[in-house]
Design an enzyme around this catalytic site. Sequence first.
Site, PDB file in Angstrom:
ATOM      1  N   ARG A  75       0.859  -1.184   0.000  1.00 10.37           N
ATOM      2  CA  ARG A  75       0.000   0.000   0.000  1.00 10.37           C
ATOM      3  C   ARG A  75       0.898   1.238   0.000  1.00 10.37           C
ATOM      4  NH1 ARG A  75      -5.295  -1.605   0.925  1.00 10.37           N
ATOM      5  NH2 ARG A  75      -5.608  -3.465   2.189  1.00 10.37           N
ATOM      6  N   ASP A 137     -13.592  -5.690  -2.533  1.00  8.79           N
ATOM      7  CA  ASP A 137     -14.691  -4.883  -1.981  1.00  8.79           C
ATOM      8  C   ASP A 137     -15.748  -4.480  -3.005  1.00  8.79           C
ATOM      9  OD1 ASP A 137     -13.571  -4.880   0.570  1.00  8.79           O
ATOM     10  OD2 ASP A 137     -12.324  -3.144   0.129  1.00  8.79           O
ATOM     11  N   ARG A 172     -26.956 -21.636  18.988  1.00  4.81           N
ATOM     12  CA  ARG A 172     -26.274 -20.373  19.316  1.00  4.81           C
ATOM     13  C   ARG A 172     -26.554 -19.281  18.275  1.00  4.81           C
ATOM     14  NH1 ARG A 172     -20.450 -23.163  20.610  1.00  4.81           N
ATOM     15  NH2 ARG A 172     -20.684 -23.273  22.869  1.00  4.81           N
ATOM     16  N   GLY A 180     -15.051  -5.321   4.541  1.00  7.48           N
ATOM     17  CA  GLY A 180     -15.750  -4.150   4.002  1.00  7.48           C
ATOM     18  C   GLY A 180     -15.779  -3.057   5.052  1.00  7.48           C
ATOM     19  N   GLN A 284     -10.681 -14.289   3.077  1.00 10.73           N
ATOM     20  CA  GLN A 284     -11.552 -13.771   2.015  1.00 10.73           C
ATOM     21  C   GLN A 284     -10.754 -13.253   0.820  1.00 10.73           C
ATOM     22  OE1 GLN A 284     -15.163 -11.586   4.113  1.00 10.73           O
ATOM     23  NE2 GLN A 284     -13.424 -11.769   5.495  1.00 10.73           N
TER      24      GLN A 284
HETATM   25  O1  F6P Z   1      -9.593  -3.446   0.410  1.00  8.96           O
HETATM   26  C1  F6P Z   1      -9.567  -4.801   0.622  1.00  8.96           C
HETATM   27  C2  F6P Z   1      -9.596  -5.127   2.090  1.00  8.96           C
HETATM   28  O2  F6P Z   1      -9.485  -6.538   2.200  1.00  8.96           O
HETATM   29  C3  F6P Z   1     -10.797  -4.625   2.862  1.00  8.96           C
HETATM   30  O3  F6P Z   1     -11.986  -5.346   2.674  1.00  8.96           O
HETATM   31  C4  F6P Z   1     -10.283  -4.731   4.264  1.00  8.96           C
HETATM   32  O4  F6P Z   1     -11.008  -3.880   5.099  1.00  8.96           O
HETATM   33  C5  F6P Z   1      -8.843  -4.317   4.103  1.00  8.96           C
HETATM   34  O5  F6P Z   1      -8.500  -4.575   2.766  1.00  8.96           O
HETATM   35  C6  F6P Z   1      -7.871  -5.025   4.987  1.00  8.96           C
HETATM   36  O6  F6P Z   1      -6.606  -4.466   4.798  1.00  8.96           O
HETATM   37  P1  F6P Z   1      -5.221  -5.097   5.253  1.00  8.96           P
HETATM   38  O7  F6P Z   1      -4.903  -6.234   4.328  1.00  8.96           O
HETATM   39  O8  F6P Z   1      -4.250  -3.983   5.091  1.00  8.96           O
HETATM   40  O9  F6P Z   1      -5.395  -5.585   6.647  1.00  8.96           O
END
Ligand code: F6P
Length: 359
Positions: A75, A137, A172, A180, A284
């Site tokens: 990033r 997302d 439960r 997200g 995910q």
């Molecule tokens: O943008 C994709 C995503 O997986 C989001 O759904 C999630 O909130 C975020 O990235 C998690 O980021 P990281 O991999 O930096 O923990």
Amino acid sequence: MLKIGLLTSGGDCQALNATMRAIVKALATEVGDRLEIYGFENGYRGLIYSQYQKMDPADFSGILTRGGTILGTSRTPFKQLDEPTPDGIKKVPAMIATYRNLKLDCLFMLGGNGSTKTANRLREEGLNVIVLPKTIDNDTWGTDLTFGFTSAVEVATRCIDDIHTTASSHGRVFVIEIMGHRVGWIPLYAGVAGGADVVLIPEIPYKMENVIHSIEQRMELGGRFAIVAVAEGAISQEDAALPKKDYKKKVAERTSPSIVYDIAREIEERCGRETRVAIPGHTQRGGEPDAQDRVFATQCGVEAALACLRGEFGIMIAQRDGKMGTVPLEEVAGKLKYVDPKCDLIREAKALGISFGDE
Ligand code: F6P
């Protein structure tokens, strides 16, 4: 000679390799061995530091089904683009220099929203950029679909499916956190596909009373268990009404690592039902792309290659109303595609009895 650069930026997803394979295959089909490929390592960082691999079309063989990215990713926050790196390198001039030194004809950038803003900046600086809409997302403005989304929905749905059996055995309530932070596309689709009873997404602030009421109602009708699918960024109506600054402070002071724990505690206290939390987290984004993602990634890659061959730059590949096409980068950069609370799927889910906690 056609000289191209490839980079994958931001959070990874399952279909990045499938997309790069399609770009390279389509270009190689057209220009044969007149193709020179530079794969930048770890996202924009590779472009900044001129860290790349010179690659052959053969390097992109056998990766259709491989999740993650063969180039690595990172990033590079857009907000900090004009701040130098810790070792004093000015990021934008460095990226331009790498592009120019290699005499690239085009840079293919596979990324989500933040990465697209950076790509748009590079376009403004005169680089030939083509963006491919990556993100689990599905929140990229200008395209109905992003690659990564359907595979993530598949994983989240499987998690809800698996939780069903154990929730049922023990009678439960389960609160499942789904990815997200700002948008709720994955929890919405996985919630419907997995048969969740309650789905909480950022676009529809919830009231805890409504959540409790719908769980109690289900129990009164003979339900032994309940599944609550919650987006990472789900927000109560009370919190949504707070000034942004106060809400941020509240989140920073939260003692639990996620809102799902608070929701689970409140359900257990108020419904008197044993309640557990489940978090599929980064699974995910892991594993192999599903069939739909492989198809869409292939479409995106081929369209990007064709756009490059006809000299169309400064664009993002998009699918709108089922048709593949391109949109100008300046139209999409910096915008998010939210779930419309009035969309068909929400209306249908509500008609089915799924609660979104708003009524
Ligand atoms: O943008 C994709 C995503 O997986 C989001 O759904 C999630 O909130 C975020 O990235 C998690 O980021 P990281 O991999 O930096 O923990």
